[in-house]
Design a protein around this motif. Structure first.
Motif, mmCIF file in Angstrom:
data_model
loop_
_atom_site.group_PDB
_atom_site.id
_atom_site.type_symbol
_atom_site.label_atom_id
_atom_site.label_comp_id
_atom_site.label_asym_id
_atom_site.label_seq_id
_atom_site.Cartn_x
_atom_site.Cartn_y
_atom_site.Cartn_z
ATOM 1 N N UNK A 8 2.011 -12.617 83.268
ATOM 2 C CA UNK A 8 0.866 -13.394 83.759
ATOM 3 C C UNK A 8 -0.200 -12.428 84.271
ATOM 4 N N UNK A 9 -1.385 -12.964 84.473
ATOM 5 C CA UNK A 9 -2.512 -12.062 84.731
ATOM 6 C C UNK A 9 -2.344 -11.188 85.964
ATOM 7 N N UNK A 10 -1.644 -11.668 87.001
ATOM 8 C CA UNK A 10 -1.590 -10.898 88.235
ATOM 9 C C UNK A 10 -0.645 -9.692 88.167
ATOM 10 N N UNK B 32 -8.224 -9.518 85.095
ATOM 11 C CA UNK B 32 -7.371 -8.946 86.135
ATOM 12 C C UNK B 32 -6.915 -7.513 85.846
#
Lengths: 555, 205
Positions: B150-152, B179
């Protein structure tokens, strides 16, 4: 203290932007609860019983007046007008709104503060001795190294998602006040035979569910290698620490499972590759950061002050405060002052916005505009002139910050417990308050003398109960709250873990239980013997016998 | 629409995937459980692949493929000519031991791609695996993260040496790209920039 340059400021500003967007995505339903959890935790945001709890980082416990004033403002504006200083020298707000947290972080960034990595499975706030830089027994001021480590650990990509939380403490004194043996990594700075700064490295300590004191992994490490050596330790842990069971995920379990010798072999093998890499600390960097911690512009003063001596002689209340709350200083004519956040009958470690503003003012007027948070949850003015002590006392007393109980039975270290924390099995604050009221007699408290009492509301041990001379642990039995009592724990160089005295008690019984422990001590002590020494000399048996005497007769 | 982000010379783009991922067939062995629940994270070094799974893994006859580490090691002869042509990459799960690959394939750069599967977002072993591949074992080709990506995580994955990211299917790769640059000035040295901040800037000025 350390002041941000443009780079430090940019990093916290970018963090605010990142977190603002993460919160927006969560509120918009683009992030699930499970996905948001590790993100918000790494920004210190817990979801608690009543409201979120925000834990604000106070790196190695150092604050400026400006920062504390801002914390008071934030507590007023976004919370119920108070905050709780924790055993990791941080500040916790108990009532902020989730939607407000990005704004709170932006306000913190405006005074060079943040909530980065105050929770979550990452490297947490690095803690140290509250008397760093001024203690007469200090060998090395560890704050510059603590700041270098703070920067290194901030968003360290390889260690962003460890098996479990990771706590580092640094200390540079003969008498350890940073509990280095109870940390995942403890760095004990000293001067080696060549006169150079060196580090004794402890690993695998920790309180919580399985309290274990650390082992020495390396007796001598040159300071330049502090970061790369920690990288080697944490890499071994990141790859091999257990992730299948959160209760066995701390590094202490890995160190115990492998044995310290095998663990050391693995770390040294890893370090052979990392030693000398670019993360090796340079002289220039140590000097740059060190400049922020240079000695304060002290006046040259005699070691005695007539007005101070007279005030002590003529005012017993002031004298009692000086005895407990004023500490030696390496500079002649100066003293360190502990402002007690432990008035009897109030939640230990709590401070109102007004108190924060008062302390900010006191620090500005009398202590170079700086203060510290101790891991015993009090506030420290580190550099007060002897001749100013009386004025500081009067102002602190008016603000309810001068209870002369530092190091005494009512200077209780206590977690927020079941009143706030969703992890807790039992309440801790009412227990602390009830004990404080049981012993609400200063002459008696002074007669009992030096003793440490720690209360944790669950086995996660935020109240450090395992190293309390008396430790109280909240436990859950069939849905009701009970308290297990241990004695003989101790922090410091000769640290030890407490021994449980027997079956647990209800909340109502607790003040009486503590009273019975103290009664045994008073009866058995030799002149000048502290509680902990009596326990070590006699063992648990006589204490246990007295506490459980009634039950045995009844049975 | 592809959900693959690729970094080329530091520039991120959505790319079409030239590779086919080869999966192991489902195991017949019961999953390890704790308190009735399947254990979420496997221990490093835990052997979770059976000989039967390896033998029955269906490998497409043509095209570029990324095969599981265990299949790569066990069925090497079968793949030899395709490996030579640069059509075979390897993927590892985060609990697998990197040294098993290194021992089997001392020159990792004969592999055009290595991928690491992260089963759960919270499993940070992937960062150490990436770092070791780049710094210890000198791997220079494409390094991909896939699974619960996921992006984080992207900023940390990029700093740990990853160059492509297969974003989880239910999330937008387009949104995630931003990100990669959450932070512009890292403090510590890592794979993408080995110099810590105090080596890059004169901060005393």
């Amino acid at each position: 203290m350390y002041k941000y340059d443009a780079i430090d400021q940019r990093i916290v500003d970018e963090r605010v932007a990142q977190y603002r967007d993460q919160t927006r995505r969560f509120l918009a339903g683009e992030l699930s609860e499970d996905e948001f959890r590790p993100l918000r935790l790494q920004n210190g945001l817990y979801i608690q019983r009543h409201a979120p709890m925000l834990r604000i980082a106070v790196p190695y416990g150092m604050l400026s007046s400006r920062q504390l004033r801002k914390l008071g403002d934030i507590a007023k504006k976004h919370d119920k007008g108070y905050g709780h200083f924790s055993t990791r020298q941080n500040l916790q707000l108990n009532w902020p709104k989730l939607e407000d947290t990005p704004e709170i972080l932006a306000e913190l960034a405006s005074v060079e503060m943040h909530a980065i990595q105050t929770s979550g499975n990452c490297i947490r706030n690095i803690t140290t001795d509250q008397f760093a830089g001024i203690a007469p027994d200090e060998v090395i001021d560890p704050r510059a190294m603590a700041e270098i480590m703070r920067q290194w650990s901030t968003f360290h990509p390889e260690f962003a998602l460890l098996p479990r939380k990771f706590k580092i403490a640094v200390s540079g004194t003969k008498h350890d006040r940073a509990v280095v043996q109870a940390h995942d990594i403890g760095l004990e700075f000293y001067t080696d035979a060549q006169g150079k700064m060196a580090i004794k490295v402890w690993v695998g300590g920790g309180l919580g569910r399985t309290p274990i004191l650390g082992s020495v992994i390396r007796e001598h490490l040159e300071w330049q290698h502090a970061l790369t050596y920690c990288e080697a330790i944490i890499r071994v842990y990141n790859l091999h620490g257990r992730r299948d069971n959160m209760y066995k995920a701390r590094i202490k379990i890995l160190v115990k499972a492998l044995g310290i010798d095998e663990f050391r072999n693995q770390v040294e093998t890893e370090w052979a590759h990392l030693q000398g890499s670019l993360n090796t600390i340079t002289e220039t960097e140590l000097k740059r950061v060190g400049q922020h911690f240079e000695t304060m512009p002290y006046e040259t003063l005699p070691s005695h002050d007539a007005s101070f001596d007279m005030a002590v002689a003529s005012n017993p209340a002031f004298a009692a405060w000086v005895k407990r709350c004023v500490h030696p200083h390496k500079q002649a004519g100066y003293r360190a002052v502990t402002l007690s956040l432990k008035p009897h009958g109030k939640a230990p470690g709590d401070a109102t916005s007004e108190q924060m503003w008062t302390v900010a003012e006191l620090a500005e007027q009398y202590s170079f505009g700086e203060l510290r948070v101790s891991h015993e949850q009090n506030l420290i003015l580190a550099d007060v002139k002897l001749s100013d002590l009386h004025a500081v006392w009067e102002k602190a007393r008016a603000a309810g910050l001068a209870t002369p109980n530092i190091g005494l039975l009512t200077d209780i270290v206590c977690c927020p417990g079941g009143d706030f924390c969703s992890l807790a099995n039992a309440k801790s604050i009412p227990i602390a308050e009830a004990i404080q009221m049981q012993f609400d007699n200063l002459d008696y408290l002074h007669d009992i003398g030096d003793i440490e009492l720690n209360v944790s509301g669950c086995m996660n041990g935020c109240g450090h109960h395992s190293v309390g001379h008396i430790g109280i642990l909240g436990v859950d039995k069939d849905g009701s709250e009970w308290y297990q009592v241990s004695i003989g724990g101790k922090q410091g160089n000769d640290a030890s873990l407490g021994t449980v005295i027997g079956p647990s008690f209800s909340a109502d019984e607790m003040p009486e239980v503590i009273q019975k422990l103290i009664d045994v001590y008073i009866k058995e002590r030799t002149p000048e013997e502290r509680f902990i020494d009596t326990v070590r000399r006699l063992g648990v048996a006589p204490f246990k016998a007295n506490v459980y005497a009634k039950e045995e007769i009844a049975a | 629409m592809s959900n693959l982000i690729q970094l080329n010379q530091g520039i991120a783009n959505i790319a079409t995937d030239a590779w086919t991922l080869v999966q192991l067939p489902a195991s017949q062995v019961e999953e390890r459980k704790q308190a009735g629940k399947v254990v979420l994270f496997k221990l490093t070094g835990e052997n979770t692949v059976t000989n039967e799974q390896i033998a029955t893994t269906a490998i497409p006859a043509t095209g570029k493929i990324i095969v599981p580490l265990s299949v790569f090691i066990t069925r090497k002869n079968e793949l030899a000519s395709r490996i030579q042509q640069g059509e075979v990459g390897v993927w590892l799960a985060t609990h697998e031991v990197l040294e098993h690959l290194v021992k089997d394939q001392p020159d990792l750069n004969t592999l055009p791609i290595i991928a690491i599967h992260v089963e759960r977002f919270a499993d940070g072993r992937i960062f150490s695996l990436g770092t070791l591949l780049r710094t210890r074992y000198g791997y220079k080709n494409e390094l991909r993260a896939f699974g619960d990506v996921l992006r984080d995580q992207l900023y940390f994955l990029k700093r740990s040496g990853f160059t492509s990211f297969q974003i989880r299917a239910d999330r937008s790769a387009q949104d995630a790209i931003a990100s990669l640059n959450d932070f512009s000035v890292p403090y510590q040295g890592a794979v993408d920039e080995p110099r810590p901040v105090f080596q890059r800037y004169n901060r005393t000025a």
